[in-house]
Design a protein around this motif. Structure first.
Motif, PDB file in Angstrom:
ATOM      1  N   PRO A  98       8.406  -0.724   5.098  1.00 53.90           N
ATOM      2  CA  PRO A  98       9.229   0.472   4.835  1.00 53.90           C
ATOM      3  C   PRO A  98      10.722   0.158   4.831  1.00 53.90           C
ATOM      4  CG  PRO A  98       7.514   0.956   6.439  1.00 53.90           C
ATOM      5  CD  PRO A  98       7.499  -0.521   6.235  1.00 53.90           C
ATOM      6  N   GLY A  99      11.394   0.656   3.800  1.00 55.83           N
ATOM      7  CA  GLY A  99      12.832   0.483   3.688  1.00 55.83           C
ATOM      8  C   GLY A  99      13.259  -0.862   3.140  1.00 55.83           C
ATOM      9  N   ARG A 100      12.330  -1.719   2.755  1.00 57.18           N
ATOM     10  CA  ARG A 100      12.671  -3.035   2.228  1.00 57.18           C
ATOM     11  C   ARG A 100      12.044  -3.221   0.847  1.00 57.18           C
ATOM     12  NH1 ARG A 100      14.091  -7.217   6.174  1.00 57.18           N
ATOM     13  NH2 ARG A 100      12.951  -8.727   4.900  1.00 57.18           N
ATOM     14  N   GLU A 101      12.581  -4.204   0.120  1.00 58.83           N
ATOM     15  CA  GLU A 101      12.100  -4.459  -1.234  1.00 58.83           C
ATOM     16  C   GLU A 101      10.859  -5.340  -1.265  1.00 58.83           C
ATOM     17  OE1 GLU A 101      13.363  -3.121  -3.989  1.00 58.83           O
ATOM     18  OE2 GLU A 101      14.869  -2.023  -2.851  1.00 58.83           O
ATOM     19  N   ASP A 102      10.614  -6.106  -0.200  1.00 58.43           N
ATOM     20  CA  ASP A 102       9.512  -7.063  -0.212  1.00 58.43           C
ATOM     21  C   ASP A 102       8.291  -6.512   0.502  1.00 58.43           C
ATOM     22  OD1 ASP A 102      10.759  -7.037   2.191  1.00 58.43           O
ATOM     23  OD2 ASP A 102      10.863  -9.205   2.458  1.00 58.43           O
ATOM     24  N   ALA A 103       7.220  -7.290   0.491  1.00 50.80           N
ATOM     25  CA  ALA A 103       5.972  -6.903   1.127  1.00 50.80           C
ATOM     26  C   ALA A 103       5.442  -8.102   1.906  1.00 50.80           C
ATOM     27  CB  ALA A 103       4.943  -6.434   0.094  1.00 50.80           C
ATOM     28  N   LEU A 104       4.527  -7.844   2.810  1.00 52.29           N
ATOM     29  CA  LEU A 104       3.886  -8.887   3.611  1.00 52.29           C
ATOM     30  C   LEU A 104       2.419  -8.965   3.227  1.00 52.29           C
ATOM     31  CD1 LEU A 104       3.856 -10.931   5.962  1.00 52.29           C
ATOM     32  CD2 LEU A 104       3.378  -8.997   7.499  1.00 52.29           C
ATOM     33  N   ARG A 105       1.985 -10.145   2.843  1.00 48.60           N
ATOM     34  CA  ARG A 105       0.577 -10.363   2.516  1.00 48.60           C
ATOM     35  C   ARG A 105      -0.207 -10.524   3.819  1.00 48.60           C
ATOM     36  NH1 ARG A 105      -1.780 -15.790  -0.335  1.00 48.60           N
ATOM     37  NH2 ARG A 105      -3.933 -15.094  -0.662  1.00 48.60           N
ATOM     38  N   ILE A 106      -1.095  -9.573   4.088  1.00 46.28           N
ATOM     39  CA  ILE A 106      -1.890  -9.581   5.314  1.00 46.28           C
ATOM     40  C   ILE A 106      -3.353  -9.835   4.953  1.00 46.28           C
ATOM     41  CG2 ILE A 106      -2.723  -8.195   7.253  1.00 46.28           C
ATOM     42  CD1 ILE A 106      -0.075  -6.812   7.353  1.00 46.28           C
ATOM     43  N   LEU A 107      -3.967 -10.788   5.657  1.00 46.62           N
ATOM     44  CA  LEU A 107      -5.377 -11.110   5.468  1.00 46.62           C
ATOM     45  C   LEU A 107      -6.152 -10.633   6.690  1.00 46.62           C
ATOM     46  CD1 LEU A 107      -5.106 -14.772   4.094  1.00 46.62           C
ATOM     47  CD2 LEU A 107      -5.245 -12.645   2.800  1.00 46.62           C
ATOM     48  N   GLY A 108      -7.069  -9.712   6.457  1.00 45.55           N
ATOM     49  CA  GLY A 108      -7.978  -9.308   7.511  1.00 45.55           C
ATOM     50  C   GLY A 108      -9.191 -10.224   7.510  1.00 45.55           C
ATOM     51  N   VAL A 109      -9.459 -10.893   8.647  1.00 44.49           N
ATOM     52  CA  VAL A 109     -10.521 -11.901   8.705  1.00 44.49           C
ATOM     53  C   VAL A 109     -11.448 -11.616   9.883  1.00 44.49           C
ATOM     54  CG1 VAL A 109      -9.003 -13.635   7.672  1.00 44.49           C
ATOM     55  CG2 VAL A 109      -9.198 -13.502  10.161  1.00 44.49           C
ATOM     56  N   ASP A 110     -12.658 -12.151   9.780  1.00 46.21           N
ATOM     57  CA  ASP A 110     -13.599 -12.181  10.894  1.00 46.21           C
ATOM     58  C   ASP A 110     -13.287 -13.446  11.693  1.00 46.21           C
ATOM     59  OD1 ASP A 110     -15.823 -12.681  12.568  1.00 46.21           O
ATOM     60  OD2 ASP A 110     -17.134 -11.501  11.265  1.00 46.21           O
ATOM     61  N   VAL A 111     -12.659 -13.296  12.869  1.00 40.69           N
ATOM     62  CA  VAL A 111     -12.130 -14.448  13.589  1.00 40.69           C
ATOM     63  C   VAL A 111     -13.224 -15.416  14.019  1.00 40.69           C
ATOM     64  CG1 VAL A 111     -10.076 -13.236  14.364  1.00 40.69           C
ATOM     65  CG2 VAL A 111     -12.156 -13.131  15.741  1.00 40.69           C
TER      66      VAL A 111
END
Length: 851
Positions: A98-111
């Motif tokens: 929020p409030g920024r131009e970029d994004a964060l790539r998040i990977l949801g994994v089965d640990v």
């Protein structure tokens, strides 16, 4: 060839330092541009592939589907299949900050499953994050970052309006957006095995945070021992629902390479044309050098030098120019690539690799390939002059006066050859693309350039008599000189033709494309305001509750929505875009064929309107049946029309929102087009919406702002095209300079006689400038005709086969007129400067040298 002969030939390059330097620079620029494009793309693709390999770990296959994900029930079936030894589910989310131009790539994994297959994704808890850190990854709201991601999130960001935004990560907390609200995630540790801006969290927590319950983006598979990959594919493919595909992990990099291939090839072809223009410059300088040295060669021949030895010596000169130019170009190409990585990243200006930070590596094979191309350009430019020099009889060349005009083309009519090149160009335009590459179109461009060069003597012979009515002495002398030695116009005009043709064709194509894009934006943006929570692949979205809040805002009359999803139609095709939105009244849909009414033979099938790219790739027309994988099954649609779409290169289809919701149950929305009540002020309504949803959660723009931003991106994308045009024009001016510098040396006696007849140095300078202007004008005339033909090929053949886009022709008459006038004036200036040295010699000595 012995050392003495090598000195005779190669030392001549040092004697004509200006011509040699310009030839070297021309070849170096062509090599540098082509090599830089390949280095940038190769490094970006390698970095992308490296990231994919790290994420895939030891997986043999990956199950992929729509970008928005698929039902996790498929994972359960695959994990139980006897052909699968291990399966690891992954949910991938582009989390908007929020409030920024970029994004964060998040990977949801089965640990627990990543331990066996993807060690690079194993999260490591910080000290104190959990008792012993053993179960920290299973806690809700816990996020683990790669070192690159941690560094990036701790930096301040600069928004599009130039204002500095605070770091996204503060006190080990990161705010991410889900829908139109912010969610706080605690940074609990690191992912030491990963590179790039990536975060990892438990898959169940990711599904809950981002509203993706029951959804997966990918499943990584390790096949059972004893099975090969083809055997596993044969066993698993029949069990998959429509719209899903199994493929090796490296196929992702190959798919991205396919997406960017057409853009990369077009840039490479532009660089190749710049290199060809450099070969024309080598041709003109070598031809003039051979003409000046005819007596020298005749004497060597009379002393026993063989024809083939003479030809080899001259070819060695061209090869030396190409070799040194290629070495300079290779160094410059690496420097350009490094500069591009530093200033604009590795996305080639078109967004294919946005977000990657590739590093430059020296590519020996690629560099040697472009070095060889430089040598070939030098040899190609020298071959014809060398052959002509070897054919001349020594007795003929030793006659007095031969040094002035001998060796230059005499301007004989080549209309038959030119007509043959035109015929070949027409035939090449009829060829289909080869693996999506318009090979025939590029061949047609080469044939058109060849036809223009071959037709230049004909143009000179027909045009020069029309210019004989000048009354000044200088005009008559300039006209008489060009009429008597039309070869001078041919030699100097060859490079001008290539550079003008390239510049004119690209100017017409870019102008046509820009005007068409501007008109298209005006059609697809008819609303008063546009609102979105994030890009289509991001974590922001508008749900029914958010849409109700928008509709209830004061001043809003109606809200139309768009849902964008990307489907996988087959294993080997790029993702296909589907837009779900109301289609009533042709609202913002620029049709090129068909209508908004479904065909009479619809038989109850829901309608779909396909883009030009989809119609070309899948051979669709009004009334055709088109199947799409929606809701886990294949759904049949009937094509109602074809529309123009400049946003999605590999095809798109538009269906009714009601049909999409009925088939999938998905009620999320990417964009809202807002029509206001009469008298409502768009800025006031936009401010009210920002206050209601939070300015950091939504992006609201006026149609004019979107158009301006889109055209700014368009101009930035074509920046490298403008650079290549400038290089080609500069090379053409080099050709004028070298031609007149060489000719001025052979005309010292003529200038001396004119001085005895009363001409001043200034008048002789104006004579040379006028000759340069007339010569350039002939080349410009041929280049304009060739450029118009090449522009048509670019618009109707190359762009259509590469990107499947049609556009309306828009010729920038004013810009072309200014360009032509400027080029002719510059040609006169460089010709005047090139002949200055010859004019400075004493008139007595200049005349005496002829006796």
């Amino acid at each position: 060839m012995n050392a003495s002969l090598r000195h005779v030939f190669l030392a001549s390059l040092l004697r004509r330092r200006l011509a040699t330097a310009l030839s070297l620079l021309a070849i170096a620029l062509g090599v540098a541009l082509g090599l830089a494009v390949q280095l940038i793309h190769g490094a970006a693709l390698d970095e992308f592939g490296r990231g994919m390999r790290l994420v895939a770990g030891e997986a043999d296959l990956q199950l992929v589907g729509p970008r928005d994900g698929f039902d996790e029930a498929v994972f359960v079936a695959l994990a139980r299949h006897p052909a699968v030894a291990a399966a690891s589910p992954i949910l991938e989310v582009e989390a908007r900050l929020p409030g920024r131009e970029d994004a964060l790539r998040i990977l949801g994994v089965d640990v627990f499953r990543v331990l066996r297959m993807q060690p690079g994704l194993i999260p490591l808890a910080d000290d104190g994050a959990d008792a012993g850190g053993r179960f920290a990854a299973l806690q809700p709201g816990r996020l683990f970052l790669s070192d690159d991601a941690r560094a990036r999130l701790q930096e301040a960001d600069r928004s599009g309006d130039g204002e500095s935004q605070p770091p996204a990560m503060r006190e080990n907390r990161v705010l991410v957006q889900s829908g139109v609200r912010s969610v706080t995630l605690e940074v609990a540790g690191r992912v030491p095995g990963m590179a790039g801006v990536i975060g990892v969290m438990d898959i169940a927590a990711a599904q809950q945070v981002f509203g993706r319950i029951g959804t997966l983006s990918r499943v990584d598979l390790k096949i059972a021992r004893g099975l090969s990959v083809p055997q596993a594919l044969a066993a698993l493919n029949p069990t998959l629902p429509p719209g899903l595909a199994l493929r090796p992990p490296e196929a992702a990099a190959s798919e991205v390479g396919t997406l960017s291939r057409a853009y990369r090839v077009n840039l490479t072809m532009l660089a190749a044309i710049a290199l060809v223009t450099g070969a024309f410059l080598v041709f003109s300088t070598q031809l003039l050098s051979v003409a000046r040295r005819r007596r020298e060669f005749a004497l060597l021949r009379a002393l026993g030098l063989e024809r083939r030895t003479l030809m080899r010596g001259l070819l060695a000169e061209g090869a030396a120019v190409g070799l040194v130019g290629g070495l300079l170009g290779a160094a410059l190409g690496h420097a350009l690539a490094a500069g591009a990585f530093h200033f604009v990243g590795g996305d080639l200006g078109a967004g294919f690799f946005r977000g990657l930070v590739p590093s430059l590596h020296f590519d020996t094979l690629l560099s040697l390939s472009y070095l060889v191309l430089g040598v070939c350009a030098g040899l190609a430019g020298t071959w014809l002059p060398a052959r002509e020099a070897a054919r001349v009889a020594p007795a003929h060349a030793l006659r007095a006066g031969e040094h002035e005009r001998g060796g230059l083309p005499q301007g004989h009519t080549r209309s038959g050859y030119a007509a043959a090149m035109v015929a070949l160009a027409v035939l090449a335009c009829l060829l289909p693309p080869l693996r999506g590459i318009p090979v025939g179109g590029y061949a047609a461009v080469v044939f058109v350039l060849a036809a223009a060069v071959l037709a230049l003597p004909v143009i000179a012979r027909r045009v020069l008599p029309l210019l004989a009515r000048g009354r000044t002495v200088i005009w008559r002398l300039a006209h008489a000189r060009l009429s008597g030695t039309p070869g001078q116009a041919v030699v100097a005009g060859a490079g001008v033709i290539a550079s003008v043709a390239l510049a004119v064709s690209m100017a017409i194509m870019v102008s046509s494309f820009r005007v068409s894009v501007d008109d298209w934006l005006a059609q697809v943006l008819p609303a008063d305001l546009y609102m979105r929570a994030s890009v289509s692949s991001g974590s922001g979205y508008l749900d029914p509750a958010a849409l109700a809040m928008i509709a209830a805002t004061e001043g809003v009359a109606r809200v139309d929505t768009t849902r964008l999803i990307n489907l996988r139609l087959s294993d080997d095709e790029p993702l296909f875009s589907v837009l779900a939105r109301p289609s009533q009244g042709n609202w913002g849909l620029p049709l090129v064929s068909g209508s908004m009414a479904p065909p009479a033979q619809a038989d109850g099938l829901p309608p779909i309107w396909v883009s030009e790219a989809a119609a070309d790739r899948h051979r669709l027309a009004r009334g055709a049946v088109f199947e799409l994988p929606l809701g886990g099954r294949m759904v049949r649609f009937i094509v109602a029309g074809v529309w123009r779409d400049y946003a999605r290169q590999h095809g798109a289809g538009l269906i009714e929102s009601a049909d999409y919701v009925r088939l999938t149950g998905d009620q999320r929305v990417n964009d809202a087009a807002i029509l206001l009540q009469p008298g409502a002020a768009p800025p006031a309504v936009a401010e009210a919406l920002r206050t209601r949803f939070g300015a950091e959660h939504v992006t609201i723009a006026l149609p004019g702002e979107i158009r301006a931003l889109s055209l700014e991106i368009f101009d930035r994308t074509f920046l490298i095209t403008y650079l290549m045009e400038a290089v080609a024009v500069m090379i053409g001016l080099f050709g004028i300079a070298t031609t007149f510098a060489a000719l001025a040396v052979t005309r010292q006696g003529e200038f001396g006689m004119l001085r005895h007849l009363g001409f001043t140095r200034g008048e002789i300078g104006r004579l040379i400038a006028l000759e340069g202007a007339l010569t350039a004008a002939l080349g410009v005339l041929a280049g304009l005709v060739a450029g118009a033909a090449i522009a048509w090929i670019l618009i109707e053949i190359i762009n259509r086969q590469s990107f499947h886009w049609s556009m309306e022709l828009a010729v920038p008459w004013g810009a072309l007129a200014l360009f032509v006038a400027s080029l002719i004036l510059l040609a006169a200036l460089v010709a005047r400067l090139a002949g200055r040295h010859a004019m400075q010699r004493s008139a007595v000595l200049a005349v005496k040298a002829d006796w």
